[in-house]
Design a protein around this motif. Sequence first.
Motif, PDB file in Angstrom:
ATOM      1  N   ALA A 146      38.294  39.979  39.148  1.00  0.00           N
ATOM      2  CA  ALA A 146      37.449  40.055  39.522  1.00  0.00           C
ATOM      3  C   ALA A 146      35.345  40.956  38.485  1.00  0.00           C
ATOM      4  N   ASN A 147      34.548  39.772  38.641  1.00  0.00           N
ATOM      5  CA  ASN A 147      33.921  39.854  38.018  1.00  0.00           C
ATOM      6  C   ASN A 147      34.298  39.276  36.653  1.00  0.00           C
ATOM      7  N   ASN A 150      40.277  41.489  34.122  1.00  0.00           N
ATOM      8  CA  ASN A 150      41.352  41.175  34.717  1.00  0.00           C
ATOM      9  C   ASN A 150      41.358  43.151  34.786  1.00  0.00           C
ATOM     10  N   VAL A 151      42.111  43.551  36.553  1.00  0.00           N
ATOM     11  CA  VAL A 151      41.691  44.199  36.613  1.00  0.00           C
ATOM     12  C   VAL A 151      43.437  44.783  37.827  1.00  0.00           C
ATOM     13  N   CYS A 152      43.928  46.135  37.253  1.00  0.00           N
ATOM     14  CA  CYS A 152      44.836  46.464  37.707  1.00  0.00           C
ATOM     15  C   CYS A 152      44.498  47.734  38.226  1.00  0.00           C
ATOM     16  N   ALA A 191      41.424  51.158  40.550  1.00  0.00           N
ATOM     17  CA  ALA A 191      41.425  50.060  40.008  1.00  0.00           C
ATOM     18  C   ALA A 191      40.977  50.106  39.168  1.00  0.00           C
ATOM     19  N   GLY A 192      41.304  49.562  37.548  1.00  0.00           N
ATOM     20  CA  GLY A 192      41.001  49.781  36.256  1.00  0.00           C
ATOM     21  C   GLY A 192      41.201  48.863  35.313  1.00  0.00           C
TER      22      GLY A 192
END
Length: 203
Positions: A146-147, A150-152, A191-192
């Motif tokens: 996202a943008n 890496n987002v988890c 999500a972070g």
Amino acid sequence: MGVAEAKKYIAQLHKKQSDPGNWPDYLTGLPGKAAILRELDRVYSRLGQYAVAYVRVSNVYPFLIKYGYEHHADLIEWAAAILKTTADRAKDSFVGTIDTHDYIIISRQADLDEILKEARDLFAKKAKSLYIAEDRKKGYILSFQANGKNVCVGLMGFLCACVKEKTSIPKLDLLPHLAGLCSEMEKTSKAGPCPEPEKSARA
């Protein structure tokens, strides 16, 4: 059944109905919204001496999407059991369920932080056991871009919003206010940034 027996049954029923704590939620065994509102009414004027916590199980739906619904009922039962048995160790505490994954704890203000810490730790440990080893090690179950980052999506846990002091929030608005705070926290917890990979321990 004769009329006398029927009348006796109705009298007993009305006695039970006068106390909403006698009508627990089927899945959790905890009192429902009517009992929660009764307890809130009892302590609202004494906030500061008492505290109210809204507890939500976070990251449930990502878990269900990946792993299916086989353990969903177990998950809810464990969440309720952990909250109830932990809170029961403190005098004059109450736990109720307000939604499938949402719970209310009312306790003496001095006891609330300890109740929540122990419950969080116990639930995190139990929740981890429902994931495969790979996801437990990573600390997340889904990842995406996202943008350019890496987002988890992390593992399940308890999110808590509390009122520990007297407040200007009207009594009828207090629980919706706390639910809203949990929803805001949930947006950031779902999500972070992906955590750093665990390093292998060296001998």
